[in-house]
Design a protein around this motif. Structure first.
Motif, PDB file in Angstrom:
ATOM      1  N   TYR A 125       0.793  -1.211   0.113  1.00 36.30           N
ATOM      2  CA  TYR A 125      -0.093  -0.222  -0.126  1.00 36.30           C
ATOM      3  C   TYR A 125       0.974   1.157  -0.014  1.00 36.30           C
ATOM      4  O   TYR A 125       1.664   1.429   0.781  1.00 36.30           O
ATOM      5  N   ASP A 126       0.596   2.065  -0.901  1.00 38.26           N
ATOM      6  CA  ASP A 126       1.350   3.365  -1.023  1.00 38.26           C
ATOM      7  C   ASP A 126       0.852   4.321   0.169  1.00 38.26           C
ATOM      8  O   ASP A 126       0.131   4.139   1.022  1.00 38.26           O
ATOM      9  N   TYR A 127       1.322   5.575   0.011  1.00 36.53           N
ATOM     10  CA  TYR A 127       1.342   6.717   0.970  1.00 36.53           C
ATOM     11  C   TYR A 127      -0.360   7.169   0.668  1.00 36.53           C
ATOM     12  O   TYR A 127      -0.944   7.564   1.854  1.00 36.53           O
ATOM     13  N   LEU A 128      -1.031   6.923  -0.114  1.00 35.41           N
ATOM     14  CA  LEU A 128      -2.486   7.371  -0.169  1.00 35.41           C
ATOM     15  C   LEU A 128      -3.350   6.498   0.743  1.00 35.41           C
ATOM     16  O   LEU A 128      -4.232   6.996   1.271  1.00 35.41           O
ATOM     17  N   PHE A 129      -2.927   5.239   0.976  1.00 35.22           N
ATOM     18  CA  PHE A 129      -3.693   4.434   1.968  1.00 35.22           C
ATOM     19  C   PHE A 129      -3.494   5.202   3.361  1.00 35.22           C
ATOM     20  O   PHE A 129      -4.395   5.136   4.216  1.00 35.22           O
ATOM     21  N   ASN A 130      -2.309   5.314   3.608  1.00 37.06           N
ATOM     22  CA  ASN A 130      -1.918   6.138   5.255  1.00 37.06           C
ATOM     23  C   ASN A 130      -2.895   7.448   5.202  1.00 37.06           C
ATOM     24  O   ASN A 130      -3.523   7.795   6.208  1.00 37.06           O
ATOM     25  N   PHE A 131      -2.863   8.240   4.036  1.00 35.07           N
ATOM     26  CA  PHE A 131      -3.625   9.510   4.061  1.00 35.07           C
ATOM     27  C   PHE A 131      -5.336   9.022   4.386  1.00 35.07           C
ATOM     28  O   PHE A 131      -5.839   9.729   5.185  1.00 35.07           O
ATOM     29  N   TRP A 132      -5.693   8.147   3.803  1.00 35.91           N
ATOM     30  CA  TRP A 132      -7.063   7.652   4.113  1.00 35.91           C
ATOM     31  C   TRP A 132      -7.377   7.114   5.263  1.00 35.91           C
ATOM     32  O   TRP A 132      -8.337   7.675   6.112  1.00 35.91           O
ATOM     33  N   LEU A 133      -6.188   6.500   5.959  1.00 37.90           N
ATOM     34  CA  LEU A 133      -6.539   6.263   7.618  1.00 37.90           C
ATOM     35  C   LEU A 133      -6.725   7.296   8.321  1.00 37.90           C
ATOM     36  O   LEU A 133      -7.554   7.371   9.272  1.00 37.90           O
ATOM     37  N   HIS A 134      -5.734   8.270   7.921  1.00 38.44           N
ATOM     38  CA  HIS A 134      -5.702   9.618   8.679  1.00 38.44           C
ATOM     39  C   HIS A 134      -6.997  10.235   8.724  1.00 38.44           C
ATOM     40  O   HIS A 134      -7.763  10.845   9.624  1.00 38.44           O
ATOM     41  N   ASP A 135      -7.326  10.284   7.452  1.00 46.84           N
ATOM     42  CA  ASP A 135      -8.960  10.883   7.238  1.00 46.84           C
ATOM     43  C   ASP A 135     -10.081  10.295   8.009  1.00 46.84           C
ATOM     44  O   ASP A 135     -10.811  11.052   8.646  1.00 46.84           O
ATOM     45  N   VAL A 136     -10.012   9.062   7.851  1.00 48.30           N
ATOM     46  CA  VAL A 136     -11.186   8.252   8.727  1.00 48.30           C
ATOM     47  C   VAL A 136     -11.067   8.586  10.205  1.00 48.30           C
ATOM     48  O   VAL A 136     -11.998   8.768  10.867  1.00 48.30           O
ATOM     49  N   ALA A 137      -9.917   8.262  10.758  1.00 45.54           N
ATOM     50  CA  ALA A 137      -9.470   8.634  12.180  1.00 45.54           C
ATOM     51  C   ALA A 137      -9.811   9.950  12.482  1.00 45.54           C
ATOM     52  O   ALA A 137     -10.589  10.359  13.496  1.00 45.54           O
ATOM     53  N   ASP A 138      -9.654  11.135  11.599  1.00 46.14           N
ATOM     54  CA  ASP A 138     -10.092  12.370  11.993  1.00 46.14           C
ATOM     55  C   ASP A 138     -11.736  12.604  11.942  1.00 46.14           C
ATOM     56  O   ASP A 138     -12.238  13.407  12.735  1.00 46.14           O
ATOM     57  N   GLY A 139     -12.300  11.943  11.076  1.00 46.02           N
ATOM     58  CA  GLY A 139     -13.677  11.893  10.679  1.00 46.02           C
ATOM     59  C   GLY A 139     -14.416  11.270  12.025  1.00 46.02           C
ATOM     60  O   GLY A 139     -15.246  11.635  12.570  1.00 46.02           O
ATOM     61  N   ILE A 140     -13.745  10.166  12.448  1.00 44.66           N
ATOM     62  CA  ILE A 140     -14.496   9.718  13.618  1.00 44.66           C
ATOM     63  C   ILE A 140     -14.117  10.686  14.977  1.00 44.66           C
ATOM     64  O   ILE A 140     -15.068  11.028  15.843  1.00 44.66           O
ATOM     65  N   GLU A 141     -12.993  11.212  15.157  1.00 44.56           N
ATOM     66  CA  GLU A 141     -12.858  12.145  16.323  1.00 44.56           C
ATOM     67  C   GLU A 141     -13.742  13.329  16.175  1.00 44.56           C
ATOM     68  O   GLU A 141     -14.326  13.791  17.030  1.00 44.56           O
ATOM     69  N   SER A 142     -13.904  13.946  14.720  1.00 51.09           N
ATOM     70  CA  SER A 142     -14.825  15.009  14.873  1.00 51.09           C
ATOM     71  C   SER A 142     -16.247  14.637  15.315  1.00 51.09           C
ATOM     72  O   SER A 142     -16.967  15.300  15.785  1.00 51.09           O
ATOM     73  N   LEU A 143     -16.662  13.396  14.894  1.00 50.04           N
ATOM     74  CA  LEU A 143     -18.162  12.915  15.366  1.00 50.04           C
ATOM     75  C   LEU A 143     -17.979  12.812  16.584  1.00 50.04           C
ATOM     76  O   LEU A 143     -19.157  13.133  17.486  1.00 50.04           O
ATOM     77  N   CYS A 144     -17.007  12.279  17.359  1.00 48.05           N
ATOM     78  CA  CYS A 144     -16.866  12.323  18.754  1.00 48.05           C
ATOM     79  C   CYS A 144     -17.053  13.531  19.684  1.00 48.05           C
ATOM     80  O   CYS A 144     -17.873  13.815  20.396  1.00 48.05           O
ATOM     81  N   ARG A 145     -16.396  14.442  18.972  1.00 45.66           N
ATOM     82  CA  ARG A 145     -16.197  15.940  19.592  1.00 45.66           C
ATOM     83  C   ARG A 145     -17.618  16.572  19.475  1.00 45.66           C
ATOM     84  O   ARG A 145     -18.133  17.160  20.352  1.00 45.66           O
ATOM     85  N   LEU A 146     -18.334  16.313  18.309  1.00 48.39           N
ATOM     86  CA  LEU A 146     -19.724  16.996  17.958  1.00 48.39           C
ATOM     87  C   LEU A 146     -20.657  16.237  19.054  1.00 48.39           C
ATOM     88  O   LEU A 146     -21.575  16.899  19.593  1.00 48.39           O
ATOM     89  N   LYS A 147     -20.458  14.887  19.131  1.00 47.99           N
ATOM     90  CA  LYS A 147     -21.711  14.305  20.256  1.00 47.99           C
ATOM     91  C   LYS A 147     -21.183  14.880  21.692  1.00 47.99           C
ATOM     92  O   LYS A 147     -22.107  15.157  22.282  1.00 47.99           O
ATOM     93  N   SER A 148     -20.084  14.864  21.992  1.00 49.95           N
ATOM     94  CA  SER A 148     -19.772  15.757  23.327  1.00 49.95           C
ATOM     95  C   SER A 148     -20.356  17.154  23.332  1.00 49.95           C
ATOM     96  O   SER A 148     -20.714  17.544  24.350  1.00 49.95           O
ATOM     97  N   VAL A 149     -20.123  17.880  22.364  1.00 52.41           N
ATOM     98  CA  VAL A 149     -20.719  19.573  22.269  1.00 52.41           C
ATOM     99  C   VAL A 149     -22.202  19.542  22.437  1.00 52.41           C
ATOM    100  O   VAL A 149     -22.822  20.171  23.067  1.00 52.41           O
ATOM    101  N   ASN A 150     -22.887  18.464  21.704  1.00 53.82           N
ATOM    102  CA  ASN A 150     -24.250  18.472  21.739  1.00 53.82           C
ATOM    103  C   ASN A 150     -24.802  17.935  22.991  1.00 53.82           C
ATOM    104  O   ASN A 150     -25.667  18.374  23.481  1.00 53.82           O
ATOM    105  N   TYR A 151     -23.963  17.114  23.785  1.00 51.75           N
ATOM    106  CA  TYR A 151     -24.311  16.640  25.285  1.00 51.75           C
ATOM    107  C   TYR A 151     -24.364  17.689  26.210  1.00 51.75           C
ATOM    108  O   TYR A 151     -25.343  18.117  26.978  1.00 51.75           O
TER     109      TYR A 151
END
Length: 238
Positions: A47-73
């Motif tokens: 797997y080339d560097y694009l796969f690692n970028f994809w992993l980071h994007d997915v992790a960033d997306g999950i973190e953003s959802l967690c923070r949004l849930k916390s703010v809504n709470y």
């Protein structure tokens, strides 16, 4: 923790031939959200560097959802009591009304506030007043209507609470609810070891969801009933 078979059931399937699985940790800084699992069959891939970028994007997306849930709470929740706050009341109230209309049920609007809170604050300090408020909130939340199919509990002011329930209610079920609420408050006072009484006054109003024109009318009618109850309780339950 979780079982491996729950994490990736395909790993335990009998394919009849060797299979290559590649596991990648999915994390944001020092927080691990799980794994990305790739099935390569019997082929080997690099797997080339694009796969690692994809992993980071997915992790960033999950973190953003967690923070949004916390703010809504925090936006909808009263931090002291864990009940919905005034923002939650203003937002969720109409969802409850819509649900009651959809199911053809009545709405029971229960308004409660504490008796003698000022005396507790003046005599024992505001920290003890907060303890009493949290106890009252727990009593309200834990005392449920037997005829309700849905309930939501709110702290809409300093010592003012609202319970909104959807269901088919009778005057007898309201009386039973009041008796259980007052009994729960008495039991708490007896067992708390506190030198003061934790006491609530409750006013209830039942209305058909289909006839709701102005939900504030429920509040005013429940408030009238609560005031009458407060006068009665102060005279009989000092």
């Amino acid at each position: 923790s979780f079982e491996k078979v729950d994490m990736f059931p395909g790993l335990f399937e009998d394919t009849g031939e060797p299979t290559i699985y590649v596991f990648h940790s999915l994390h944001y800084l020092d927080r691990n959200y799980g794994y990305v699992v790739l099935n390569n069959g019997q082929s080997t891939h690099v797997y080339d560097y694009l796969f690692n970028f994809w992993l980071h994007d997915v992790a960033d997306g999950i973190e953003s959802l967690c923070r949004l849930k916390s703010v809504n709470y925090m936006y909808y929740t009263d931090i002291m009591t864990g009940l919905y706050n005034r923002n939650g009341y203003n937002t969720l109230l109409f969802d409850v009304v819509a649900e009651a209309k959809k199911k053809g049920k009545s709405i029971l609007y229960a308004l409660a506030d504490m008796n003698f809170l000022k005396k507790i604050n003046d005599t024992y300090g505001h920290e003890e007043g907060d303890v009493a408020i949290k106890a009252a909130a727990s009593i309200i939340k834990d005392t449920v209507f037997s005829d309700a199919i849905e309930e939501k509990n709110f702290r809409i002011g300093g010592d003012e609470f609202v319970k909104i329930a959807v269901g088919d209610f009778t005057e007898e079920s309201i009386k039973q609810f009041k008796d259980r609420l007052y009994e729960a408050a008495d039991i708490y006072t007896k067992n708390s070891g506190k030198p003061y009484i934790t006491q609530l006054s409750l006013g209830c109003y039942i209305g058909k969801a289909d006839s709701v024109e102005d939900i504030d009318s429920f509040l005013s009618k429940a408030d009238e009933a609560m005031y009458q109850e407060k006068v009665r309780l102060k005279a009989t339950r000092q």
